[in-house]
Motif scaffolding. Sequence first.
Motif, PDB file in Angstrom:
ATOM      1  N   ILE A 199       0.876  -1.132   0.091  1.00 21.33           N
ATOM      2  CA  ILE A 199       0.049   0.011  -0.053  1.00 21.33           C
ATOM      3  C   ILE A 199       0.749   1.143  -0.042  1.00 21.33           C
ATOM      4  O   ILE A 199       0.638   2.128  -0.802  1.00 21.33           O
ATOM      5  CB  ILE A 199      -0.893  -0.140   1.228  1.00 21.33           C
ATOM      6  N   HIS A 200       1.879   1.222   0.799  1.00 24.82           N
ATOM      7  CA  HIS A 200       2.775   2.379   1.014  1.00 24.82           C
ATOM      8  C   HIS A 200       3.699   2.568  -0.402  1.00 24.82           C
ATOM      9  O   HIS A 200       4.045   3.689  -0.610  1.00 24.82           O
ATOM     10  CB  HIS A 200       3.657   2.280   1.963  1.00 24.82           C
ATOM     11  N   GLN A 356      -1.945  -7.794  -5.118  1.00 27.18           N
ATOM     12  CA  GLN A 356      -2.669  -6.574  -5.836  1.00 27.18           C
ATOM     13  C   GLN A 356      -3.923  -6.914  -6.304  1.00 27.18           C
ATOM     14  O   GLN A 356      -4.895  -6.079  -6.095  1.00 27.18           O
ATOM     15  CB  GLN A 356      -1.621  -6.454  -7.152  1.00 27.18           C
ATOM     16  N   LEU A 359      -5.979  -6.395  -3.296  1.00 31.53           N
ATOM     17  CA  LEU A 359      -5.908  -5.133  -2.800  1.00 31.53           C
ATOM     18  C   LEU A 359      -7.035  -4.405  -3.750  1.00 31.53           C
ATOM     19  O   LEU A 359      -7.824  -3.366  -3.019  1.00 31.53           O
ATOM     20  CB  LEU A 359      -4.717  -4.306  -2.963  1.00 31.53           C
ATOM     21  N   ILE A 363     -10.404  -2.583  -2.191  1.00 35.01           N
ATOM     22  CA  ILE A 363     -10.754  -1.151  -2.650  1.00 35.01           C
ATOM     23  C   ILE A 363     -12.135  -1.244  -3.163  1.00 35.01           C
ATOM     24  O   ILE A 363     -13.004  -0.250  -2.647  1.00 35.01           O
ATOM     25  CB  ILE A 363      -9.691  -0.527  -3.548  1.00 35.01           C
ATOM     26  N   ARG A 465      -8.673   8.314  -2.828  1.00 32.18           N
ATOM     27  CA  ARG A 465      -8.266   6.906  -2.941  1.00 32.18           C
ATOM     28  C   ARG A 465      -7.411   6.648  -1.654  1.00 32.18           C
ATOM     29  O   ARG A 465      -7.457   5.535  -1.154  1.00 32.18           O
ATOM     30  CB  ARG A 465      -7.713   6.280  -4.113  1.00 32.18           C
ATOM     31  N   GLU A 466      -6.575   7.819  -1.056  1.00 32.37           N
ATOM     32  CA  GLU A 466      -5.812   7.421  -0.051  1.00 32.37           C
ATOM     33  C   GLU A 466      -6.657   7.233   1.363  1.00 32.37           C
ATOM     34  O   GLU A 466      -6.097   6.558   2.115  1.00 32.37           O
ATOM     35  CB  GLU A 466      -4.974   8.719   0.009  1.00 32.37           C
ATOM     36  N   LEU A 469      -7.232   3.358   1.101  1.00 32.66           N
ATOM     37  CA  LEU A 469      -6.357   2.824   1.412  1.00 32.66           C
ATOM     38  C   LEU A 469      -5.993   2.867   3.329  1.00 32.66           C
ATOM     39  O   LEU A 469      -5.561   1.984   3.533  1.00 32.66           O
ATOM     40  CB  LEU A 469      -4.944   3.211   0.788  1.00 32.66           C
ATOM     41  N   GLN A 470      -6.092   3.942   3.682  1.00 34.76           N
ATOM     42  CA  GLN A 470      -5.858   4.152   5.043  1.00 34.76           C
ATOM     43  C   GLN A 470      -7.036   3.175   5.880  1.00 34.76           C
ATOM     44  O   GLN A 470      -6.627   2.534   6.917  1.00 34.76           O
ATOM     45  CB  GLN A 470      -6.052   5.540   5.689  1.00 34.76           C
ATOM     46  N   ILE A 472      -8.266   0.208   4.775  1.00 30.70           N
ATOM     47  CA  ILE A 472      -7.876  -1.002   4.338  1.00 30.70           C
ATOM     48  C   ILE A 472      -6.721  -1.191   5.456  1.00 30.70           C
ATOM     49  O   ILE A 472      -6.481  -2.474   5.964  1.00 30.70           O
ATOM     50  CB  ILE A 472      -7.277  -1.248   2.870  1.00 30.70           C
ATOM     51  N   GLU A 473      -5.731  -0.400   5.549  1.00 34.73           N
ATOM     52  CA  GLU A 473      -4.401  -0.734   6.544  1.00 34.73           C
ATOM     53  C   GLU A 473      -4.948  -0.671   7.961  1.00 34.73           C
ATOM     54  O   GLU A 473      -4.465  -1.346   8.773  1.00 34.73           O
ATOM     55  CB  GLU A 473      -3.492   0.620   6.377  1.00 34.73           C
TER      56      GLU A 473
END
Length: 858
Positions: A199-200, A356, A359, A363, A465-466, A469-470, A472-473
Amino acid sequence: MTTAEERIVPTDLRNEMSRSYLEYAMSVIVGRALPDARDGLKPVHRRILYAMHELGLTHDRPFRKCARVVGEVLGKYHPHGDTAVYDALVRMAQGFSMRSPLIEGHGNFGSVDNDPPAAMRYTECRLQSLSTTALLQDIDSETVDFADNFDGSQQEPVVLPARIPQLLLNGSSGIAVGMATNIPPHNLGELVDGLVALIHNPELTDTQLMEYIPGPDFPTGAQILGSSGIRDAYTGGRGSITMRGVANIETLERQGAPDREAIIVTELPYQTNKAALIEKIADLVNDKKIDGISDIRDESDRDGMRIVIELKRDAYPRVVLNNLYKQTPIQNNFGANMLALVDGEPQLLSLKNSLQVFLDFRIETITRRTQYELRKAEERDHLLQGLLIALANLDAIIRLIRHSPDSATAKTELIEGYNLSEPQADAILQMQLRRLTALEAEKIEQEHQALQEKIADLNDILARRERILQIIEAELGELQERYATPRRTEILRDEGDLDDTDLIANEQALILLTEQGYVKRMPVNTFEAQNRATRGKSGTKMKEDDGIEHFLTCCDHDNVLFFSDRGVVYSLKAYQIPTGSRTSRGVPIVQLLPIPRDEKITSIVPVTEFTDDEYLIMLTKGGNIKKTSLSAFSNIRANGLIAISLSEGDQLRWVRRAREDDSIIIGSRMGMAIHFKTDRDQLRPLGRATRGVKSMNLRKGDELIGMDILPSSVISQLDNLPDDSDLDEEAIEGEENEETTTSEGPWMLVVTTGGYGKRVPVSQFRLQNRAGKGTIATKFKSHLDSDTVAALLVVTEEDELMMVTTRGIIIRQAASAITPQSRTATGIRVQRLDKEDAIAAVALVPPAAEGVEDEEDV
């Protein structure tokens, strides 16, 4: 009306067979044998989990009969045999099949002995907490698509909204038509670390991801040899991973009978049948394909696995174990084939591709969940806005409702009079009288404000999108904290894997070998430098009748050559010798090398590189000496290599490394020493299978105690000294007894068993011809009747020494702390000894290996 003949359509048989077989093949591939890369499940597993979810069989609810679950799955979703469904259910509950089981079973669900599970009418099941949290949560939030079941009477999910990469977590195996999949299980914590790293940094390669996910983690533990097979599977999708069970060699103590050595197997490779393994070993023993085994017992219980393979008295444990690795499933290969369905098509996935795909799916899942929550929040807020309008015009709306002839008329007037929608008007008409209080009105206002903030936050998530992702993390972190467990499978260094050595810190090491054959390796920094004449501290734990036999220092990357009294040499990497603490005995060397019981290690030599310009000098108990090129020992077989031929009764005792222009000093127990060159005039090179030549002419009752090599850089200053090889014994004994002397190094260090030592300038040891009587190296204290020379070493002022006693006491001190004296002096006390203890050996601390100080370079 058409006739039967008119309904028949002529078709080419070849085309019909091809089309029908392709349809069948695709149905097997998509609908039965291959898992979906998104949730990692085949249809039967997905249907079982969803049916249990619909039945409410969560981890906090009572167990339900497996027959009830199987009937639910068969009747609603999976029109196949009940055996197929029950077998799939059982596997998801087996802790030895799944790294993180998805179903909690109650009853007999089989074993590693391939025992069948009890019938489904006896067993019970419910979902694991992990399944509910990580696979089925949010399934009612429109996160995934639903499709009709086989008869259109029910809806079933096309995929589960997985929060973890189940495809890698528990793996999968299946045989389709023309293709197959075999994906190994992995560790949950490592998968989360890899996903967060991806992710990062989306540009990470498969090899870089292996820093976070080093390899499979099998539920049965065991070991993986090397990383080359793992690398092939992670980069290309296919690879052969070598698995090996955990086996140790132990001594079984038996009352009234001699002790026996046995191989104890405590872990087996993944998918290995324990009962079949034991039967296989028994067949090999009966067919005399494996020798040395006297008995096999399965002592496994609820505390763990334990297979005892008892050995015969004359068996070599390491040889037997190697044969078991070669001929039985104790060592096996896992053929990884990372094949899964991506968008309904089978694809071979690398490690990064599989992560991927997950992920991207995650998303999409969070996006759909957010859209669902946004829609629900907006619908609720829309109703609240209508209620707020009603509260603002409360008296008028009450009057309107009271004067309306029916609810339909009231609804129409509300819509037209206050610009409300139908749902808002319905909500107002259904509002209870208690909602008209001031407190309830305030609650409605607060809920409206909270929903406005939630709607804004949900819109922000969808816009950025970020933010997704946050989320998800964060969810991955919660799952890791709650469900991650330590790795069970150990990834070992393999001899054929050249990159493994680069991952080992090349640190200084101390190797001890006792008289009874126990060996261990310790970091040199375990022992701090001490002052001269202190007692030191314990270096190893020993039995009362044991003592230190050999003692050397080297670096972990060095090859360690073990020479036996029979003239055979064995080889190990230093890091292959198990590390032990100061208070441990170590492990029997027979566990590491195939040494016969009547053979004993007499010399140990560390070698960094096998070169042609360096030699091994070998000295026997009888006084024979020879020089052989070091490169002749670069390829030592597993069962050893002949290093020297011996006369009857003779033994190989000392081996040292030297170059062509060096010289050698040999010492005797009574304090004599001889010094001669190792060039071709004095010592010409010989092959391995030769005996050598005479080294020193000993006095009656004397014997050799050791030897050391003097570098050629200091020999030139000795060339002009007179040769005293012709001096007689009386002249030698009458030499002057100087107490101290001053000189530049190097020095000859002489240490006696009584704890006395000194440094003598090497210039006082004149060069002689080989086979002479030598010169005096030291004299002994008059109060020590039984004192003899324990060690004779070439040292410099900068060297550090490590001395060990017969009882395992070790002291580390600088060579400069020992006073320089002449050859005929008696020395000073270098270590205080307890009664009946004695100096056993002295070794130099090696220079620090390159790169050890900088850990990032290791």
